[in-house]
Design a protein around this motif. Structure first.
Motif, PDB file in Angstrom:
ATOM      1  N   LYS A  98       0.829  -1.205   0.000  1.00 28.57           N
ATOM      2  CA  LYS A  98       0.000   0.000   0.000  1.00 28.57           C
ATOM      3  C   LYS A  98       0.862   1.253   0.000  1.00 28.57           C
ATOM      4  O   LYS A  98       0.578   2.207  -0.719  1.00 28.57           O
ATOM      5  CB  LYS A  98      -0.933   0.011   1.212  1.00 28.57           C
ATOM      6  N   SER A  99       1.936   1.241   0.794  1.00 33.30           N
ATOM      7  CA  SER A  99       2.797   2.422   0.825  1.00 33.30           C
ATOM      8  C   SER A  99       3.533   2.584  -0.502  1.00 33.30           C
ATOM      9  O   SER A  99       3.738   3.693  -0.973  1.00 33.30           O
ATOM     10  CB  SER A  99       3.790   2.340   1.983  1.00 33.30           C
ATOM     11  N   ARG A 100       3.892   1.470  -1.143  1.00 33.88           N
ATOM     12  CA  ARG A 100       4.557   1.522  -2.448  1.00 33.88           C
ATOM     13  C   ARG A 100       3.600   2.074  -3.500  1.00 33.88           C
ATOM     14  O   ARG A 100       3.973   2.897  -4.331  1.00 33.88           O
ATOM     15  CB  ARG A 100       5.043   0.125  -2.836  1.00 33.88           C
ATOM     16  N   ASP A 101       2.326   1.640  -3.464  1.00 33.02           N
ATOM     17  CA  ASP A 101       1.337   2.147  -4.406  1.00 33.02           C
ATOM     18  C   ASP A 101       1.094   3.639  -4.200  1.00 33.02           C
ATOM     19  O   ASP A 101       0.966   4.397  -5.156  1.00 33.02           O
ATOM     20  CB  ASP A 101       0.012   1.385  -4.266  1.00 33.02           C
ATOM     21  N   THR A 102       1.049   4.066  -2.945  1.00 32.33           N
ATOM     22  CA  THR A 102       0.855   5.484  -2.636  1.00 32.33           C
ATOM     23  C   THR A 102       2.030   6.302  -3.156  1.00 32.33           C
ATOM     24  O   THR A 102       1.836   7.377  -3.727  1.00 32.33           O
ATOM     25  CB  THR A 102       0.710   5.682  -1.117  1.00 32.33           C
ATOM     26  N   MET A 103       3.250   5.778  -2.992  1.00 30.72           N
ATOM     27  CA  MET A 103       4.427   6.499  -3.485  1.00 30.72           C
ATOM     28  C   MET A 103       4.398   6.595  -5.001  1.00 30.72           C
ATOM     29  O   MET A 103       4.734   7.626  -5.570  1.00 30.72           O
ATOM     30  CB  MET A 103       5.717   5.802  -3.020  1.00 30.72           C
ATOM     31  N   ASN A 104       3.986   5.526  -5.665  1.00 22.17           N
ATOM     32  CA  ASN A 104       3.917   5.545  -7.135  1.00 22.17           C
ATOM     33  C   ASN A 104       2.882   6.554  -7.619  1.00 22.17           C
ATOM     34  O   ASN A 104       3.089   7.249  -8.608  1.00 22.17           O
ATOM     35  CB  ASN A 104       3.592   4.150  -7.673  1.00 22.17           C
ATOM     36  N   MET A 105       1.756   6.664  -6.937  1.00 22.32           N
ATOM     37  CA  MET A 105       0.735   7.640  -7.322  1.00 22.32           C
ATOM     38  C   MET A 105       1.231   9.058  -7.071  1.00 22.32           C
ATOM     39  O   MET A 105       0.974   9.947  -7.863  1.00 22.32           O
ATOM     40  CB  MET A 105      -0.562   7.375  -6.553  1.00 22.32           C
ATOM     41  N   ASP A 106       1.956   9.252  -5.978  1.00 16.59           N
ATOM     42  CA  ASP A 106       2.507  10.572  -5.693  1.00 16.59           C
ATOM     43  C   ASP A 106       3.533  10.968  -6.751  1.00 16.59           C
ATOM     44  O   ASP A 106       3.582  12.117  -7.188  1.00 16.59           O
ATOM     45  CB  ASP A 106       3.161  10.595  -4.302  1.00 16.59           C
ATOM     46  N   ALA A 108       3.597   9.894  -9.877  1.00 19.47           N
ATOM     47  CA  ALA A 108       2.869  10.161 -11.113  1.00 19.47           C
ATOM     48  C   ALA A 108       2.206  11.538 -11.068  1.00 19.47           C
ATOM     49  O   ALA A 108       2.230  12.291 -12.052  1.00 19.47           O
ATOM     50  CB  ALA A 108       1.815   9.082 -11.350  1.00 19.47           C
ATOM     51  N   ALA A 109       1.667  11.914  -9.925  1.00 20.15           N
ATOM     52  CA  ALA A 109       1.040  13.228  -9.772  1.00 20.15           C
ATOM     53  C   ALA A 109       2.093  14.324  -9.877  1.00 20.15           C
ATOM     54  O   ALA A 109       1.866  15.384 -10.464  1.00 20.15           O
ATOM     55  CB  ALA A 109       0.298  13.313  -8.457  1.00 20.15           C
ATOM     56  N   ALA A 110       3.275  14.090  -9.321  1.00 21.28           N
ATOM     57  CA  ALA A 110       4.338  15.066  -9.398  1.00 21.28           C
ATOM     58  C   ALA A 110       4.816  15.249 -10.834  1.00 21.28           C
ATOM     59  O   ALA A 110       5.114  16.351 -11.273  1.00 21.28           O
ATOM     60  CB  ALA A 110       5.512  14.655  -8.503  1.00 21.28           C
ATOM     61  N   ASP A 111       4.891  14.140 -11.587  1.00 17.42           N
ATOM     62  CA  ASP A 111       5.308  14.214 -12.988  1.00 17.42           C
ATOM     63  C   ASP A 111       4.316  15.015 -13.815  1.00 17.42           C
ATOM     64  O   ASP A 111       4.690  15.779 -14.689  1.00 17.42           O
ATOM     65  CB  ASP A 111       5.458  12.804 -13.584  1.00 17.42           C
ATOM     66  N   GLU A 112       3.019  14.856 -13.524  1.00 17.94           N
ATOM     67  CA  GLU A 112       2.001  15.585 -14.262  1.00 17.94           C
ATOM     68  C   GLU A 112       2.064  17.075 -13.992  1.00 17.94           C
ATOM     69  O   GLU A 112       1.845  17.893 -14.890  1.00 17.94           O
ATOM     70  CB  GLU A 112       0.607  15.052 -13.921  1.00 17.94           C
ATOM     71  N   THR A 113       2.385  17.477 -12.765  1.00 17.47           N
ATOM     72  CA  THR A 113       2.437  18.910 -12.448  1.00 17.47           C
ATOM     73  C   THR A 113       3.667  19.557 -13.029  1.00 17.47           C
ATOM     74  O   THR A 113       3.658  20.729 -13.336  1.00 17.47           O
ATOM     75  CB  THR A 113       2.406  19.110 -10.907  1.00 17.47           C
ATOM     76  N   ILE A 114       4.731  18.782 -13.204  1.00 18.07           N
ATOM     77  CA  ILE A 114       5.957  19.344 -13.778  1.00 18.07           C
ATOM     78  C   ILE A 114       5.771  19.622 -15.256  1.00 18.07           C
ATOM     79  O   ILE A 114       6.219  20.631 -15.775  1.00 18.07           O
ATOM     80  CB  ILE A 114       7.151  18.368 -13.554  1.00 18.07           C
ATOM     81  N   GLU A 115       5.077  18.765 -15.957  1.00 17.39           N
ATOM     82  CA  GLU A 115       4.892  18.941 -17.398  1.00 17.39           C
ATOM     83  C   GLU A 115       3.921  20.006 -17.606  1.00 17.39           C
ATOM     84  O   GLU A 115       3.756  20.938 -18.094  1.00 17.39           O
ATOM     85  CB  GLU A 115       4.365  17.644 -18.022  1.00 17.39           C
TER      86      GLU A 115
END
Length: 115
Positions: A98-106, A108-115
């Motif tokens: 669960k913590s790994r999935d949460t980190m992966n979503m975070d 992905a969200a960070a990558d979207e805000t950078i672009e």
């Protein structure tokens, strides 16, 4: 995984020794990164019949687990202790996933805000 068996004040039979190694070895199926298991067998001097105590410590990278049970036979105590450890290992595994999935979503969200 290395398995150490300690039994102060009495000698463990070969049959019980094999039983322990077989059962504790199955914990490796739940987490292949386990390094060491320490099994402690004790006889309690109480007047009750459930005077056989099994304590198992499991060590691995970022994992230190412990369980202890008492029963009328060492085999039952070992089995009950292993059930408790299996429950702890499953809980740890789902918590890590669960913590790994949460980190992966975070990420992905960070990558979207950078672009």
């Amino acid at each position: 995984m290395e398995i150490k068996i300690e039994s102060p004040h009495f000698t463990v039979s070969e049959q019980l020794n094999d039983f322990i190694k077989t059962k504790v070895g199955k914990l490796e199926h739940l987490n292949e990164r386990l390094i060491l298991s320490e099994v402690g067998l004790k006889l309690d001097k109480s007047s009750t019949q459930d005077n056989k105590i099994c304590e198992i410590k499991v060590f691995g990278p970022q994992i230190d687990l412990f369980a202890s049970e008492r029963s009328m036979t060492f085999e039952d105590a070992i089995t009950e202790t292993l059930h408790a450890l299996e429950k702890q290992l499953r809980k740890t595994k789902t918590k890590n996933e669960k913590s790994r999935d949460t980190m992966n979503m975070d990420d992905a969200a960070a990558d979207e805000t950078i672009e």
